[in-house]
Scaffold this motif. Structure first.
Motif, PDB file in Angstrom:
ATOM      1  N   GLU A 244       0.592  -1.015  -0.226  1.00 30.46           N
ATOM      2  CA  GLU A 244       0.138  -0.209  -0.064  1.00 30.46           C
ATOM      3  C   GLU A 244       0.834   1.453  -0.151  1.00 30.46           C
ATOM      4  O   GLU A 244       0.557   1.945  -0.557  1.00 30.46           O
ATOM      5  N   LEU A 245       1.699   0.954   1.217  1.00 29.47           N
ATOM      6  CA  LEU A 245       2.534   2.814   0.941  1.00 29.47           C
ATOM      7  C   LEU A 245       3.823   2.782  -0.125  1.00 29.47           C
ATOM      8  O   LEU A 245       3.247   3.854  -0.357  1.00 29.47           O
TER       9      LEU A 245
ATOM     10  N   VAL B  93       9.257   2.741 -12.576  1.00 30.44           N
ATOM     11  CA  VAL B  93       9.228   4.263 -12.064  1.00 30.44           C
ATOM     12  C   VAL B  93      10.450   4.516 -11.223  1.00 30.44           C
ATOM     13  O   VAL B  93      10.497   5.523 -11.913  1.00 30.44           O
ATOM     14  N   PHE B  94      11.511   4.277 -10.879  1.00 29.74           N
ATOM     15  CA  PHE B  94      12.473   4.115  -9.749  1.00 29.74           C
ATOM     16  C   PHE B  94      13.606   3.536 -10.339  1.00 29.74           C
ATOM     17  O   PHE B  94      14.524   4.173  -9.621  1.00 29.74           O
TER      18      PHE B  94
ATOM     19  N   VAL C 244       4.642   5.226  -5.979  1.00 26.98           N
ATOM     20  CA  VAL C 244       4.296   5.252  -7.318  1.00 26.98           C
ATOM     21  C   VAL C 244       3.522   6.250  -7.918  1.00 26.98           C
ATOM     22  O   VAL C 244       4.137   6.682  -8.745  1.00 26.98           O
ATOM     23  N   ASP C 245       2.221   5.960  -7.612  1.00 22.47           N
ATOM     24  CA  ASP C 245       1.206   7.392  -7.837  1.00 22.47           C
ATOM     25  C   ASP C 245       1.826   8.517  -7.954  1.00 22.47           C
ATOM     26  O   ASP C 245       1.614   9.125  -8.972  1.00 22.47           O
ATOM     27  N   PHE C 246       2.362   9.143  -6.846  1.00 22.04           N
ATOM     28  CA  PHE C 246       4.008  10.541  -6.784  1.00 22.04           C
ATOM     29  C   PHE C 246       4.612  10.346  -7.655  1.00 22.04           C
ATOM     30  O   PHE C 246       4.465  11.700  -8.274  1.00 22.04           O
ATOM     31  N   GLY C 247       5.152   9.909  -8.052  1.00 21.01           N
ATOM     32  CA  GLY C 247       6.461   9.520  -8.665  1.00 21.01           C
ATOM     33  C   GLY C 247       7.528  10.683  -8.013  1.00 21.01           C
ATOM     34  O   GLY C 247       7.368  11.107  -7.349  1.00 21.01           O
TER      35      GLY C 247
ATOM     36  N   ASP D 160       9.965  -9.467  -4.884  1.00 15.42           N
ATOM     37  CA  ASP D 160       8.582  -9.721  -5.867  1.00 15.42           C
ATOM     38  C   ASP D 160       8.242  -7.849  -5.670  1.00 15.42           C
ATOM     39  O   ASP D 160       6.956  -8.093  -6.818  1.00 15.42           O
ATOM     40  N   LEU D 161       7.982  -7.618  -4.737  1.00 15.37           N
ATOM     41  CA  LEU D 161       7.094  -6.153  -4.424  1.00 15.37           C
ATOM     42  C   LEU D 161       8.083  -5.069  -5.940  1.00 15.37           C
ATOM     43  O   LEU D 161       7.037  -4.513  -6.129  1.00 15.37           O
ATOM     44  N   ILE D 162       9.373  -5.360  -6.235  1.00 14.38           N
ATOM     45  CA  ILE D 162       9.791  -4.427  -7.084  1.00 14.38           C
ATOM     46  C   ILE D 162       9.091  -4.995  -8.824  1.00 14.38           C
ATOM     47  O   ILE D 162       8.702  -3.659  -9.166  1.00 14.38           O
ATOM     48  N   VAL D 163       8.572  -5.613  -8.704  1.00 12.18           N
ATOM     49  CA  VAL D 163       8.470  -6.768  -9.882  1.00 12.18           C
ATOM     50  C   VAL D 163       6.879  -5.958 -10.312  1.00 12.18           C
ATOM     51  O   VAL D 163       6.118  -5.749 -11.094  1.00 12.18           O
ATOM     52  N   GLU D 164       5.972  -7.286  -8.697  1.00 10.57           N
ATOM     53  CA  GLU D 164       4.821  -6.533  -8.536  1.00 10.57           C
ATOM     54  C   GLU D 164       4.473  -5.570  -8.710  1.00 10.57           C
ATOM     55  O   GLU D 164       3.223  -4.854 -10.039  1.00 10.57           O
ATOM     56  N   LEU D 165       4.991  -4.191  -8.631  1.00 14.48           N
ATOM     57  CA  LEU D 165       4.890  -2.590  -8.973  1.00 14.48           C
ATOM     58  C   LEU D 165       5.157  -1.760  -9.865  1.00 14.48           C
ATOM     59  O   LEU D 165       5.113  -0.896  -9.629  1.00 14.48           O
TER      60      LEU D 165
END
Length: 62
Positions: A8-9, A53-54, A14-17, A43-48
């Motif tokens: 969530e965090l 993005v970053f 990601v939404d703000f960038g 896994d979070l890096i791939v999923e999101l």
């Protein structure tokens, strides 16, 4: 921190960038690594799509 809370965090970041949010995302991922291990962070890096993005790289030190 649970993985769901981290997800969530990270989604907010990601939404703000932007570079400030990249730093915040990096701190969140570092906490995930500490509590859940490198695989969970990767896994979070791939999923999101944090690589897109970053420019985070799977397996890279945070």
């Amino acid at each position: 921190m649970t993985l769901n809370k981290a997800r969530e965090l990270l989604q907010v970041q990601v939404d703000f960038g932007g570079s400030y949010n990249r730093h915040s995302a990096k701190l969140i991922l570092a906490e995930v690594v500490r509590e859940h291990g490198r695989k969970a962070a990767d896994d979070l890096i791939v999923e999101l799509e944090l690589n897109r993005v970053f420019d985070f790289v799977v397996g890279e030190e945070l």
